[in-house]
Design a protein around this motif. Structure first.
Motif, mmCIF file in Angstrom:
data_model
loop_
_atom_site.group_PDB
_atom_site.id
_atom_site.type_symbol
_atom_site.label_atom_id
_atom_site.label_comp_id
_atom_site.label_asym_id
_atom_site.label_seq_id
_atom_site.Cartn_x
_atom_site.Cartn_y
_atom_site.Cartn_z
ATOM 1 N N ILE A 93 0.821 -1.214 0.000
ATOM 2 C CA ILE A 93 0.000 0.000 0.000
ATOM 3 C C ILE A 93 0.855 1.263 0.000
ATOM 4 C CG2 ILE A 93 -1.916 -1.188 1.139
ATOM 5 C CD1 ILE A 93 -1.247 0.432 3.689
ATOM 6 N N TYR A 96 1.210 1.862 -3.602
ATOM 7 C CA TYR A 96 -0.040 2.388 -4.148
ATOM 8 C C TYR A 96 -0.231 3.854 -3.764
ATOM 9 C CZ TYR A 96 -1.508 -2.311 -5.514
ATOM 10 O OH TYR A 96 -1.609 -3.551 -6.116
ATOM 11 N N MET A 97 0.154 4.186 -2.535
ATOM 12 C CA MET A 97 -0.001 5.567 -2.085
ATOM 13 C C MET A 97 0.892 6.504 -2.908
ATOM 14 S SD MET A 97 0.143 6.993 1.835
ATOM 15 C CE MET A 97 -0.774 5.570 2.432
ATOM 16 N N ASP A 101 -0.436 9.828 -5.392
ATOM 17 C CA ASP A 101 -0.121 11.008 -4.576
ATOM 18 C C ASP A 101 -0.528 12.276 -5.334
ATOM 19 O OD1 ASP A 101 0.817 12.310 -2.327
ATOM 20 O OD2 ASP A 101 2.893 12.368 -3.009
ATOM 21 N N LEU A 112 -8.788 9.038 -0.777
ATOM 22 C CA LEU A 112 -7.621 9.577 -0.077
ATOM 23 C C LEU A 112 -7.641 11.095 -0.111
ATOM 24 C CD1 LEU A 112 -4.825 7.183 -1.430
ATOM 25 C CD2 LEU A 112 -5.697 7.270 0.905
ATOM 26 N N PRO A 116 -1.609 12.569 -0.208
ATOM 27 C CA PRO A 116 -1.723 11.590 0.872
ATOM 28 C C PRO A 116 -0.398 11.235 1.548
ATOM 29 C CG PRO A 116 -2.092 10.559 -1.264
ATOM 30 C CD PRO A 116 -2.111 12.033 -1.489
ATOM 31 N N ILE A 117 0.706 11.286 0.802
ATOM 32 C CA ILE A 117 1.991 10.969 1.439
ATOM 33 C C ILE A 117 2.368 12.056 2.441
ATOM 34 C CG2 ILE A 117 4.484 10.870 0.998
ATOM 35 C CD1 ILE A 117 3.948 9.080 -1.336
ATOM 36 N N THR A 120 0.315 11.442 5.440
ATOM 37 C CA THR A 120 0.840 10.273 6.144
ATOM 38 C C THR A 120 2.055 10.625 6.982
ATOM 39 O OG1 THR A 120 0.056 8.733 4.455
ATOM 40 C CG2 THR A 120 1.911 8.006 5.799
ATOM 41 N N TYR A 147 -4.809 4.818 4.423
ATOM 42 C CA TYR A 147 -4.962 4.317 3.052
ATOM 43 C C TYR A 147 -6.298 3.622 2.850
ATOM 44 C CZ TYR A 147 -4.440 1.624 -1.188
ATOM 45 O OH TYR A 147 -4.669 1.078 -2.428
ATOM 46 N N TYR A 150 -9.800 5.914 5.135
ATOM 47 C CA TYR A 150 -9.805 7.371 5.329
ATOM 48 C C TYR A 150 -11.219 7.899 5.558
ATOM 49 C CZ TYR A 150 -8.991 12.329 4.393
ATOM 50 O OH TYR A 150 -8.938 13.699 4.487
#
Length: 300
Positions: A93, A96-97, A101, A112, A116-117, A120, A147, A150
């Motif tokens: 994941i 995937y993130m 992004d 998301l 998202p990164i 995170t 992930y 959310y």
């Protein structure tokens, strides 16, 4: 990828193509490259994020074997049998993130937030020495929840699924067991993941067990020509620097009509998504160049 190959094989039918985030070179690219780009994305968020995730994965791997019940409770797994796959699922994941992004909220794989990164990494912005083991494992659980939950709609973590909104993996699994053999590995140094070598023999055994087939690792490069683009024309290859699949993308060209676009702050096929006010200037420029080329191809 299909766009590029369609133009390559049938130039008398296809005037040109926009091959966005098309890793047609991934078949003979370093197996470590994908993981290195995923890691770089997390490193860009802040200086402490990637080290925290690297240590968190190692700790999660240890505790999942030592105390699977506690780990299962912390990660809210759907059933105890999900725990042995938890580390692999968690590492997946992260990739995937990185792929999704985007600079705005999106639901390509999972719903998301924007960037998202960055979201995170915000709670991970402190030195490793300031974490207890329990705190770090809980932080990894929070990464997982961001992930796959959310929106708060998921009741538990199913480690056999990566996209709860309907993007199935069964078709891709079969493709990767036949012709789409893309080597992947981790070294644990230039990436945040547990070291794992590319083991083609293990892949063969897995594919035989799942589908009764044997992968053909050289087929795609044999059929489409691999890195030799000299006989091709009228293709725009675009890649975002955040997209880990750019590792296998066409990033340079000596052919005038093979156009290469590198999109700063771009994730997977950002240029093919609908235009938005919060798009980075780089993707606005890329789309303009793509439109210019489409017009040129039509007029030829």
């Amino acid at each position: 990828m299909l766009t590029a190959w369609f133009r390559m094989k049938y130039p008398h039918v296809v005037a040109g193509g926009i091959a966005a985030s098309a890793p047609i070179l991934q078949f003979n690219t370093s197996c470590e490259a994908f993981s290195a780009i995923v890691t770089r994305d997390f490193e860009k968020a802040n200086q402490y994020c990637a080290p925290a995730i690297r240590q968190g994965i190692l700790l999660l791997n240890k505790l999942a074997e030592k105390d699977p019940v506690q780990i299962g409770l912390l990660f809210h797994v759907c059933q105890p049998s999900d725990v042995p796959q938890l580390v692999g699922w968690f590492q997946a994941i992260l990739g995937y993130m990185a792929m999704v992004d985007y600079p705005y909220p999106a639901s390509f794989l999972e719903p998301l937030p924007s960037w998202p990164i960055k979201v995170t990494c915000e709670p991970l912005n402190k030195p490793l020495s300031s974490w207890t083991e329990l705190e770090l494992v809980k932080a990894m659980a929070d990464v997982a929840f961001l992930y796959m939950n959310y929106t708060g709609e998921a009741k538990c973590v199913n480690t056999s699924k990566f996209a709860y909104k309907g993007l199935g993996n069964s078709g891709w699994n079969y493709q990767s067991c036949t012709e789409m053999v893309m080597p992947s590995c981790n070294n644990g140094k230039t990436d945040v993941f547990i070291p794992a070598k590319w083991d083609f023999n293990a892949v063969v055994k897995s594919c035989q067990k799942m589908f009764g087939v044997v992968p053909r690792p050289s087929w795609m490069t044999t059929y489409y020509g691999g890195r030799d683009l000299s006989g091709h024309s009228n293709i725009v290859f675009s890649n975002g620097d955040l997209d880990p699949w750019s590792a296998g993308g066409v990033l340079s060209s000596n052919v005038d009509s093979i156009v290469v676009l590198l999109i700063q702050d771009g994730a997977h096929h950002l240029d093919l998504r609908a235009a938005r006010p919060d798009d980075p200037a780089s993707v606005v420029k890329a789309r303009a160049i793509e439109r210019q080329n489409i017009k040129k191809w039509i007029s030829q």
